[in-house]
Scaffold this motif. Structure first.
Motif, PDB file in Angstrom:
ATOM      1  N   LEU A   1     -35.834  29.086 -32.210  1.00  0.00           N
ATOM      2  CA  LEU A   1     -36.342  30.449 -32.361  1.00  0.00           C
ATOM      3  C   LEU A   1     -37.174  30.630 -33.619  1.00  0.00           C
ATOM      4  O   LEU A   1     -37.900  31.624 -33.738  1.00  0.00           O
ATOM      5  CB  LEU A   1     -35.168  31.441 -32.408  1.00  0.00           C
ATOM      6  CG  LEU A   1     -34.175  31.400 -31.235  1.00  0.00           C
ATOM      7  CD1 LEU A   1     -33.044  32.388 -31.486  1.00  0.00           C
ATOM      8  CD2 LEU A   1     -34.879  31.711 -29.932  1.00  0.00           C
ATOM      9  N   ASP A   2     -37.067  29.698 -34.565  1.00  0.00           N
ATOM     10  CA  ASP A   2     -37.686  29.889 -35.881  1.00  0.00           C
ATOM     11  C   ASP A   2     -39.205  29.836 -35.800  1.00  0.00           C
ATOM     12  O   ASP A   2     -39.780  28.894 -35.268  1.00  0.00           O
ATOM     13  CB  ASP A   2     -37.179  28.819 -36.851  1.00  0.00           C
ATOM     14  CG  ASP A   2     -37.559  29.140 -38.287  1.00  0.00           C
ATOM     15  OD1 ASP A   2     -38.031  30.260 -38.536  1.00  0.00           O
ATOM     16  OD2 ASP A   2     -37.381  28.265 -39.143  1.00  0.00           O
TER      17      ASP A   2
ATOM     18  N   GLN B   1     -30.503  27.137 -33.019  1.00  0.00           N
ATOM     19  CA  GLN B   1     -31.272  28.304 -33.421  1.00  0.00           C
ATOM     20  C   GLN B   1     -32.662  27.951 -33.935  1.00  0.00           C
ATOM     21  O   GLN B   1     -33.549  28.806 -33.952  1.00  0.00           O
ATOM     22  CB  GLN B   1     -30.507  29.057 -34.519  1.00  0.00           C
ATOM     23  CG  GLN B   1     -29.223  29.714 -34.050  1.00  0.00           C
ATOM     24  CD  GLN B   1     -29.491  30.833 -33.065  1.00  0.00           C
ATOM     25  OE1 GLN B   1     -30.363  31.672 -33.294  1.00  0.00           O
ATOM     26  NE2 GLN B   1     -28.762  30.850 -31.963  1.00  0.00           N
TER      27      GLN B   1
END
Length: 334
Positions: free
Chosen positions: A169-170, A166
Motif C-alpha cells: 500500500l505504501d 502493508q
C-alpha cells in the motif's frame, strides 16, 4: 406484466431525460463534424451515428409523450451555426466519436440496470447493441489509420503471486512498488478523458462569444492540463508511455459552430462524467499516493463544476430535470 400496468419510475424517467439531453448535445456536434469531414470512411461512420441517434430520439420522445411528461428541449438546430469554418481535424472528429461512444455505452448500461419495464429494458438493450457496433467501427478505423492509443503492454510473470504485507500500500515512504495493472487501466483511462476535455476547452474558448464562458473554458483547460500532468508523471515514474495529446488537431478558427450554451454544457457533462472515472480510479488504487491524488482531483473538479453551474444558471442555459412532487407546497396550496 403488461407495460400498461407499470408506470415509469422516477429512475426510468431520469435516465430517459439524461439520454435525451446528453444525446441531443452530442448529436449537434456530430452533425457539425459531418459537415467538415473529408475522409470518406470517417464520414460514413458519422452518418451512421446520426441515423442511430435519430432513431433513439424518436423512441425516447414516444416514452415521454405516452407517460404525459413534457419532452425535454435539449439541444436543437438553434445551437448549430451552419457554414462555419473547420475547427477540428478529421482524426480528432473520429477520436471524439470513439470517446463519446464509450460514454454512451456506460450510460446505456446504467439506464438498463435502473429499468424495470420490459419495453424500456429492450430499448436500452438495443441502444447498447448500437453502441457496441459503433465502438467496434471507431476502434477498427482508428487502428487502420494508426491513431488508436493502446494502453501499456505487460510481460507475463512466471506464476501468480499474493500480497504479503502493508508495504504493497505504501506510496510515500521507501521504495514504491510498481503500478498494478488495475491501477494503470484507471490512470490511462482518466488521462484520455482529460485530454478530450482539455482539447474541447481549447477549441471552444477560441470561438465562444461570452466573456464568462471564455474565462470558465480557460479555467477548465488549465485544470485539465494540471491533472493530465499529475497522472502522467505517475505513469512515467514506472517508465510507462503516456497517451498523446490532441491540441494540434484544433485549427486556429475563431468562427463558432455552436451556441455558447451547448459548448459550456458539453464541458460540464465531461466534468461530471469524469467524476465517475476518478471514483473508479480511487476505488481500484491500493497505493496511498494514488488515493491522495484522486481525492485531490475529485475535490478540484467539484470546485470547477460549481463554477460551471453558476454560469449555466446565470444565463438560464441549464434545463431542469423532472422533480419529485413538493408535498409541502401542495399542502399549503390546499
Amino acid at each position: 406484466m403488461d407495460k400498461d400496468d407499470l408506470k415509469l419510475t422516477s429512475a426510468e424517467i431520469g435516465t430517459l431525460w439524461e439520454q435525451y439531453v446528453n444525446g441531443t448535445a452530442v448529436d449537434i456536434v456530430n452533425r457539425y463534424m459531418l459537415s467538415i469531414i473529408e475522409d470518406e470512411k470517417i464520414r460514413t461512420i458519422f452518418e451512421d451515428a446520426i441515423k442511430i441517434f435519430e432513431k433513439h430520439k424518436q423512441q425516447i420522445t414516444r416514452f415521454f409523450e405516452n407517460e404525459g411528461f413534457p419532452v425535454p428541449i435539449g439541444f436543437t438546430d438553434s445551437d448549430l451555426n451552419k457554414g462555419t469554418k473547420r475547427l477540428f481535424s478529421d482524426i480528432f472528429c473520429l477520436h471524439y466519436l470513439h470517446v463519446m461512444t464509450v460514454h454512451g455505452l456506460l450510460g446505456h448500461m446504467t439506464s438498463l440496470s435502473a429499468s424495470v419495464r420490459k419495453d424500456l429494458r429492450y430499448f436500452y438493450d438495443s441502444c447498447d447493441n448500437d453502441g457496441k457496433k459503433m465502438y467496434h467501427q471507431t476502434t477498427e478505423l482508428l487502428l487502420e489509420k494508426g491513431h488508436f492509443q493502446k494502453d501499456p503492454f505487460f510481460y507475463p510473470e512466471a506464476n501468480p503471486e499474493f500480497i504479503t504485507g502493508q508495504k504493497f500500500l505504501d506510496g510515500f515512504f521507501g521504495d514504491k512498488r510498481p503500478l498494478a495493472s488495475t491501477e494503470i487501466i484507471a490512470l490511462s483511462f482518466n488521462i484520455k478523458k482529460k485530454i478530450l476535455e482539455k482539447t474541447l476547452s481549447i477549441a471552444f474558448s477560441q470561438v465562444t462569444q461570452s466573456k464568462d464562458a471564455r474565462e470558465f473554458l480557460e479555467t477548465s483547460q488549465q485544470t485539465s492540463d494540471e491533472q493530465i500532468q499529475t497522472l502522467s508523471k505517475i505513469l512515467q515514474s514506472d517508465n510507462l508511455p503516456v497517451p498523446m495529446s490532441w491540441e494540434t488537431e484544433v485549427t486556429t478558427s475563431q468562427d463558432s459552430p455552436f451556441s455558447d450554451k451547448l459548448m459550456l454544457y458539453h464541458i460540464g457533462f465531461l466534468l461530471q462524467a469524469a467524476q465517475a472515472y476518478h471514483g473508479t480510479g480511487l476505488a481500484t488504487s491500493m497505493r496511498t499516493d494514488l488515493v491522495v491524488t484522486y481525492e485531490k482531483i475529485i475535490l478540484k473538479n467539484l470546485m470547477v463544476t460549481k463554477e460551471w453551474f453558476n454560469i449555466m444558471t446565470q444565463y438560464k442555459w441549464l434545463e431542469q430535470p423532472p422533480l419529485a412532487p413538493n408535498r409541502k407546497k401542495i399542502a399549503k396550496d390546499t
